[in-house]
Design an enzyme around this catalytic site. Structure first.
Site, PDB file in Angstrom:
ATOM      1  N   LYS A 146      53.692  21.335  13.273  1.00 40.55           N
ATOM      2  CA  LYS A 146      53.206  22.548  13.056  1.00 40.55           C
ATOM      3  C   LYS A 146      52.063  22.422  13.598  1.00 40.55           C
ATOM      4  O   LYS A 146      50.766  21.943  13.750  1.00 40.55           O
ATOM      5  CB  LYS A 146      52.906  21.764  11.208  1.00 40.55           C
ATOM      6  CG  LYS A 146      51.930  22.874  10.180  1.00 40.55           C
ATOM      7  CD  LYS A 146      51.929  22.612   8.877  1.00 40.55           C
ATOM      8  CE  LYS A 146      50.878  23.902   8.400  1.00 40.55           C
ATOM      9  NZ  LYS A 146      50.862  22.934   6.795  1.00 40.55           N
ATOM     10  N   GLU A 196      41.590  25.911  -3.312  1.00 38.61           N
ATOM     11  CA  GLU A 196      42.576  24.216  -2.401  1.00 38.61           C
ATOM     12  C   GLU A 196      41.106  23.225  -2.842  1.00 38.61           C
ATOM     13  O   GLU A 196      39.885  23.462  -1.403  1.00 38.61           O
ATOM     14  CB  GLU A 196      42.550  24.544  -0.885  1.00 38.61           C
ATOM     15  CG  GLU A 196      43.967  23.412  -0.457  1.00 38.61           C
ATOM     16  CD  GLU A 196      44.182  23.281   1.074  1.00 38.61           C
ATOM     17  OE1 GLU A 196      44.872  22.505   1.555  1.00 38.61           O
ATOM     18  OE2 GLU A 196      44.478  24.415   1.221  1.00 38.61           O
ATOM     19  N   GLY A 213      52.559  26.124   1.886  1.00 37.42           N
ATOM     20  CA  GLY A 213      53.761  26.731   1.972  1.00 37.42           C
ATOM     21  C   GLY A 213      53.101  28.053   1.004  1.00 37.42           C
ATOM     22  O   GLY A 213      52.885  27.394  -0.140  1.00 37.42           O
ATOM     23  N   SER A 214      53.658  29.589   1.582  1.00 39.70           N
ATOM     24  CA  SER A 214      53.050  29.843   0.767  1.00 39.70           C
ATOM     25  C   SER A 214      53.910  31.418   0.416  1.00 39.70           C
ATOM     26  O   SER A 214      54.697  31.504   1.262  1.00 39.70           O
ATOM     27  CB  SER A 214      51.235  30.623   1.133  1.00 39.70           C
ATOM     28  OG  SER A 214      50.841  29.491   1.092  1.00 39.70           O
ATOM     29  N   GLU A 240      56.446  22.155   5.631  1.00 40.32           N
ATOM     30  CA  GLU A 240      54.925  22.759   6.207  1.00 40.32           C
ATOM     31  C   GLU A 240      54.575  21.642   5.058  1.00 40.32           C
ATOM     32  O   GLU A 240      53.000  20.787   5.147  1.00 40.32           O
ATOM     33  CB  GLU A 240      55.445  24.008   6.044  1.00 40.32           C
ATOM     34  CG  GLU A 240      53.332  24.186   5.996  1.00 40.32           C
ATOM     35  CD  GLU A 240      53.225  25.423   5.756  1.00 40.32           C
ATOM     36  OE1 GLU A 240      52.399  25.743   5.795  1.00 40.32           O
ATOM     37  OE2 GLU A 240      54.308  26.545   6.145  1.00 40.32           O
ATOM     38  N   ALA A 303      47.055  21.367   6.911  1.00 42.31           N
ATOM     39  CA  ALA A 303      47.209  23.156   5.838  1.00 42.31           C
ATOM     40  C   ALA A 303      46.587  23.745   6.400  1.00 42.31           C
ATOM     41  O   ALA A 303      46.248  24.685   6.666  1.00 42.31           O
ATOM     42  CB  ALA A 303      47.086  22.603   3.920  1.00 42.31           C
ATOM     43  N   ARG A 347      40.083  31.500   1.779  1.00 41.15           N
ATOM     44  CA  ARG A 347      40.472  33.333   0.718  1.00 41.15           C
ATOM     45  C   ARG A 347      39.168  33.815   0.798  1.00 41.15           C
ATOM     46  O   ARG A 347      37.997  33.637  -0.365  1.00 41.15           O
ATOM     47  CB  ARG A 347      40.212  32.694   0.017  1.00 41.15           C
ATOM     48  CG  ARG A 347      41.729  32.447  -0.087  1.00 41.15           C
ATOM     49  CD  ARG A 347      43.100  33.845  -0.637  1.00 41.15           C
ATOM     50  NE  ARG A 347      44.130  33.039   0.162  1.00 41.15           N
ATOM     51  CZ  ARG A 347      45.144  32.352   0.468  1.00 41.15           C
ATOM     52  NH1 ARG A 347      44.673  31.253   1.186  1.00 41.15           N
ATOM     53  NH2 ARG A 347      45.825  31.591   0.110  1.00 41.15           N
ATOM     54  N   GLY A 361      45.350  32.572   7.614  1.00 44.03           N
ATOM     55  CA  GLY A 361      46.077  32.645   8.151  1.00 44.03           C
ATOM     56  C   GLY A 361      47.648  31.477   8.335  1.00 44.03           C
ATOM     57  O   GLY A 361      48.116  31.843   6.646  1.00 44.03           O
ATOM     58  N   GLU A 376      52.894  37.331   5.598  1.00 40.20           N
ATOM     59  CA  GLU A 376      52.025  36.228   4.816  1.00 40.20           C
ATOM     60  C   GLU A 376      49.809  36.170   4.897  1.00 40.20           C
ATOM     61  O   GLU A 376      49.427  35.730   4.568  1.00 40.20           O
ATOM     62  CB  GLU A 376      52.371  34.737   5.100  1.00 40.20           C
ATOM     63  CG  GLU A 376      51.593  33.804   4.841  1.00 40.20           C
ATOM     64  CD  GLU A 376      51.342  32.504   4.818  1.00 40.20           C
ATOM     65  OE1 GLU A 376      51.193  31.460   4.261  1.00 40.20           O
ATOM     66  OE2 GLU A 376      52.948  32.031   5.116  1.00 40.20           O
ATOM     67  N   LYS A 380      47.003  37.352   2.080  1.00 42.11           N
ATOM     68  CA  LYS A 380      46.183  36.622   2.111  1.00 42.11           C
ATOM     69  C   LYS A 380      44.806  37.352   1.902  1.00 42.11           C
ATOM     70  O   LYS A 380      43.999  36.964   1.379  1.00 42.11           O
ATOM     71  CB  LYS A 380      46.183  34.232   2.474  1.00 42.11           C
ATOM     72  CG  LYS A 380      47.406  34.415   2.489  1.00 42.11           C
ATOM     73  CD  LYS A 380      47.247  33.248   3.450  1.00 42.11           C
ATOM     74  CE  LYS A 380      48.336  32.292   3.036  1.00 42.11           C
ATOM     75  NZ  LYS A 380      48.923  31.080   4.315  1.00 42.11           N
TER      76      LYS A 380
END
Length: 396
Positions: A146, A196, A213-214, A240, A303, A347, A361, A376, A380
């Site tokens: 990843k 987070e 995972g979003s 992920e 992450a 964010r 990201g 994605e 974000k």
């Protein structure tokens, strides 16, 4: 009336040193003013209690006590790349406020009309998608499982941005999460609302809440529910997420006498996004380890970087043509006893005069689709764009 008031510093501080600071979570809120001393030492090796970085932190605490600051705290941010200088400081004064208390400044009032002169993405859409394809191809030639690829969105307005209003909008639109406002050494400010938690420490107890995972929230309630459930069932996103959890398990196991990690993630949401979330709780073998030391052990998690971390970091440097700086680093606070909270710096935005930089990201694995990963990042970016009153992503 100013949201925060600064104290006078006889050493003639810079304008950045006179700015207000904020870090807020559901557990603790700190309002701080001024900067007594800064710690710019890179956080490389910060997980070692006797290393150069932790020595610099202890020395800063010692200087603060020598001038009469009886219970100093360290606040600020550490960049994604821990070989770069840190943006940490001991505030001149601070207070803990109940997490449920109203934020200063009242409700968001919205921006006065200010023209957006320019908006530009680094990289642009085509190059970002090429980077995703390059990363996916690299997975077949290496041990990388990843890699998190990101982009910077640069905005220039016709006048200086009102940071007080921007923060009020951000809090009003996103009441949950980790709110922060951090003065930077160059006179700008870092602010945002991260969903987070990297680490929280209270005595011997520690907590972490990694997200990976979003999916973008939908305005229609029925469609939104379907999107969330699809995320929870997604094998790509579950994989992920599992990479992040296993990396954290590997790091925390040697330093904990008890480690509780749920068997699978749960679904949580922000105003803009659905996320897969795992809430981790543990008890330390050595309660003397500080929250900042633990944060340095964990950072950067898969992450925001990838897996394995070293190889993923090299791939990110190869693909990304810009310096992330404080973006996807960690932001928070720690007291001299070692208790504190550090969130992942996402964010968020940096603001200096009329210039604003946003960051987003996406985690790339073998099953990633360049178009989906681009979308994605668009979603974000919506958190900060909405707070700025910018409703559409329009390339300059």
């Amino acid at each position: 009336m100013d949201l925060y008031r600064t104290s006078t510093d006889k050493s003639q501080p810079t304008q950045a040193d006179k700015q207000a600071s904020l870090f807020s979570s559901a557990h603790k809120r700190i309002h701080a003013t001024g900067v007594f001393t800064r710690v710019a030492e890179p956080a490389l090796g910060g997980g070692m209690g006797n290393g150069v970085f932790q020595h610099a932190i202890k020395a800063a605490f010692s200087r603060a006590r020598q001038v009469g600051i009886t219970a100093p705290i360290i606040m600020g941010a550490v960049p994604f790349d821990v070989t770069q200088v840190s943006n940490l400081y001991i505030p001149q004064s601070y207070e803990f406020v109940e997490a449920t208390a109203p934020f200063p400044g009242g409700r968001a009032s919205g921006f006065q009309p200010v023209a957006l002169k320019q908006m530009q993405s680094q990289p642009n859409e085509q190059r970002f998608k090429q980077g995703v394809a390059q990363a996916v191809a690299n997975f077949n030639l290496s041990d990388i499982k990843k890699a998190v690829l990101s982009r910077i969105l640069e905005l220039e307005f016709s006048a200086g941005v009102d940071v007080d209003t921007l923060l009020a909008n951000l809090i009003s639109q996103n009441p949950n999460g980790y709110h922060f406002r951090i003065p930077m050494a160059d006179g700008g400010e870092l602010l945002g609302v991260s969903p987070e938690l990297l680490i929280r420490k209270q005595g011997e107890r520690i907590f972490s809440n990694p997200l990976a995972g979003s999916a973008k929230r939908q305005t229609d309630a029925a469609e939104d529910l379907i999107v969330g459930q699809n995320l929870k069932k997604s094998s790509k996103d579950s994989y992920e997420h599992s990479l992040v959890i296993e990396a954290i398990r590997h790091i925390l196991t040697p330093v904990c006498r008890r480690l509780d990690i749920p068997a699978g993630p749960e679904l949580i949401s922000t105003a803009a996004m659905w996320h897969l979330s795992t809430k981790i709780a543990a008890q330390l073998r050595d309660p003397g380890m500080s929250a900042l030391q633990l944060a340095c052990l964990l950072h950067p998690t898969p992450a925001v970087c990838g897996s394995p971390a070293g190889e993923a970091h090299k791939l990110i440097k190869l693909v990304e043509a810009f310096d992330r700086g404080l973006f996807s680093g960690m932001v928070g606070w720690c007291n001299e006893a070692g208790d504190g909270e550090w969130a992942v710096t996402i964010r968020c935005a940096t603001v200096k005069d009329q210039r604003v930089r946003l960051f987003a990201g996406a985690g790339i694995v073998k099953e990633s689709c360049p178009e989906s990963e681009w979308l994605e990042t668009q979603a974000k970016l919506g958190t900060m764009l909405n707070a700025l009153g910018v409703r559409q992503l329009v390339e300059a």
